[in-house]
Scaffold this active site. Structure first.
Site, PDB file in Angstrom:
ATOM      1  N   TRP A 178       3.104  -4.577  -2.781  1.00 47.92           N
ATOM      2  CA  TRP A 178       3.010  -4.025  -4.130  1.00 47.92           C
ATOM      3  C   TRP A 178       1.934  -4.744  -4.933  1.00 47.92           C
ATOM      4  O   TRP A 178       1.089  -4.122  -5.579  1.00 47.92           O
ATOM      5  CB  TRP A 178       4.357  -4.134  -4.847  1.00 47.92           C
ATOM      6  N   TYR A 187      -1.476  -3.099  -6.327  1.00 48.16           N
ATOM      7  CA  TYR A 187      -1.735  -3.022  -7.761  1.00 48.16           C
ATOM      8  C   TYR A 187      -3.076  -3.661  -8.105  1.00 48.16           C
ATOM      9  O   TYR A 187      -3.843  -3.129  -8.928  1.00 48.16           O
ATOM     10  CB  TYR A 187      -0.599  -3.725  -8.510  1.00 48.16           C
ATOM     11  N   ASP A 238       7.317   0.744  -6.060  1.00 46.88           N
ATOM     12  CA  ASP A 238       7.445   0.612  -7.506  1.00 46.88           C
ATOM     13  C   ASP A 238       8.670   1.384  -8.003  1.00 46.88           C
ATOM     14  O   ASP A 238       8.909   2.530  -7.605  1.00 46.88           O
ATOM     15  CB  ASP A 238       6.176   1.148  -8.166  1.00 46.88           C
TER      16      ASP A 238
END
Length: 500
Positions: free
Chosen positions: A435, A439, A455
């Protein structure tokens, strides 16, 4: 000319005939009888097809001997979204040139960053854009000089070197060649100009974008994540001002961007921006970083066409035309913020970042409103205890490890980095998972095709649509925009863990 090339030029001429602003920055056209090149939406009388030539870049048109149109200002057109999507050599090189690498490090420095020879880089760019790195950088310098001439009271000699020219003579010759005017003639406004509200100083700009722009959602996104000391958002929704400090190659800066009026008003296809720089040589770099932060080179038409083809996503796309995927003004800062925000809410991540800035940020020479610091440099954080943050030991170690990797160059997040390689390097660091790496890739590296199935907001949005993460493959190459549509979907609570 091949039949395919002829058909392409015919379709481009149709765009010129209809003054279609969707193609501004995607290509340029020049008129052989006038010696002028324009953007497709130029309001002048459409020239005869036989007199029109097409070029993939402003630098290519300038290299062919054409000068910039004074009506449509083609050098100020939004950039092609293609260079945000492409991860090949040409795409990476264009992003680095836009960030000023050729001016600061030369063509050899550009080639070193890309991992190729200077000759290969020149050949690739010439094939794709009709101009090599020197010509592309020269076009960029000329545009910077024009902005400084028209918006500041700096002496012409200072402007020449601030724009990146090696000599005043080179500056004068380039300006005359590209704009068919002398620098003094371009200086149409008096020095020390002020804004309409009487606030002096700074460099006023209009940052162009194409198509609709969902400003409210972008300003909401940035306001929720604003960090005390380096960012502030003033005013009420619909008339806000986003202000932040910038860490630039030659010094610090402050950028202020005004929220445009709601859709339907006569706000124009631009965002109003004012830059305060300690060194004017940072102008074009600062502009590019603000453009990346606000995603001003996106192609909302292409995004809407692909995402709107999915009947489940279509209502979200129709409800928020021009929704953007905000990037980052400082890639290293964004990476640190991503690690700070692991498994905490948006508000908690902003508070942690504010504590970090107060403890380790570099103070401005003088505070400007609530802006007091620039974000800490990686080298400063690499050796810091970080006790002020009150985080678990594992996350503090992850933060220091990331900062050390950024400081020693083992992880690079510049505008021209290979995104796949950067993501692998991030994942190899302890404490950084898929994640966080994704990002960072989406925002710090400006990748328009990132999806974050882990998410919380994305899982909620997919469930509400009756879709799965596998369905997102059909949304390529615009999955980052799909993420923002899911995050803005009805019923989504933005202040949730893993949505920072």
């Amino acid at each position: 000319m091949t039949d395919l090339a002829r058909q392409l030029d015919d379709s481009r001429y149709q765009a010129v005939s209809s003054r279609d602003a969707r193609f501004d920055g995607e290509f340029y056209f020049a008129v052989a009888t006038t010696g002028i090149y324009c953007r497709p939406s130029c309001p002048a009388v459409t020239p005869k097809r036989v007199n029109v030539r097409f070029y993939p870049s402003a630098a290519a048109a300038q290299g062919a001997g054409f000068r910039a149109c004074r009506r449509c200002r083609p050098d100020a057109a939004p950039g092609s979204a293609e260079w945000n999507v492409r991860a090949d050599l040409a795409g990476r090189a264009v992003r680095l040139i836009g960030d000023g690498v050729v001016d600061r490090e030369g063509v050899e420095g550009l080639a070193d960053r890309l991992g190729y020879s200077s000759r290969h880089v020149h050949r690739s760019l010439t094939e794709e854009l009709g101009a090599g790195p020197v010509a592309l950088a020269r076009s960029r310098r000329a545009h910077t000089a024009r902005v400084l001439l028209e918006t500041t009271g700096l002496p012409v000699t200072e402007i020449a070197f601030a724009a990146g020219f090696a000599s005043v003579r080179q500056f004068n010759d380039t300006i005359r060649e590209i704009y068919a005017r002398t620098p003094s003639e371009l200086r149409a406004r008096p020095a020390h100009r002020r804004t309409g509200d009487g606030v002096p100083g700074g460099i006023p700009l209009r940052l162009a974008h194409r198509g609709p722009y969902a400003a409210r959602q972008v300003f909401d996104f940035l306001q929720r994540r604003a960090i005390t000391g380096i960012e502030e958002v003033l005013g009420e929704s619909g008339a806000r001002r986003y202000r932040r400090t910038l860490r630039l190659p030659y010094g610090a800066g402050i950028a202020e961007v005004r929220e445009p009026r709601p859709a339907g008003s006569r706000s124009g296809d631009w965002l109003e921006c004012r830059l305060h720089l300690t060194d004017p040589r940072d102008l074009s770099t600062a502009v590019q970083r603000v453009r990346r932060l606000f995603d001003l080179d996106a192609d909302p038409y292409a995004v809407a066409e692909r995402l709107g083809a999915d009947p489940r996503l279509r209502p979200l796309v129709a409800a928020r035309p021009g929704l953007r995927s905000p990037g980052a003004a400082d890639a290293e800062e964004l990476a640190v913020r991503a690690v700070l925000g692991q498994q905490v809410s948006v508000a908690a991540a902003a508070r942690l970042a504010g504590t970090l800035v107060a403890a380790y940020g570099k103070p401005l020479a003088a505070p400007d409103g609530a802006l007091t610091h620039v974000f800490p440099e990686p080298g400063t954080l690499a050796g810091a205890a970080l006790d002020e943050l009150g985080m678990p030991d594992a996350r503090r170690r992850a933060l220091r490890t990331l900062a050390a990797a950024l400081a020693d160059g083992s992880v690079r997040l510049d505008a021209g980095v290979d995104r796949d390689a950067a993501e692998r390097e991030l994942l190899a660091l302890p404490g950084i998972g898929p994640w966080t790496a994704g990002y960072i890739r989406m925002r710090a590296l400006g990748d328009p095709d990132v999806f974050l199935p882990g998410d919380a907001g994305v899982r909620h949005g997919l469930a509400a649509l009756g879709a799965t993460a596998g369905d997102a493959r059909a949304w390529r190459p615009w999955r980052s925009y799909a993420l923002h549509h899911l995050w803005n979907a009805p019923g989504h609570t933005p202040d949730t863990p893993k949505d920072i």
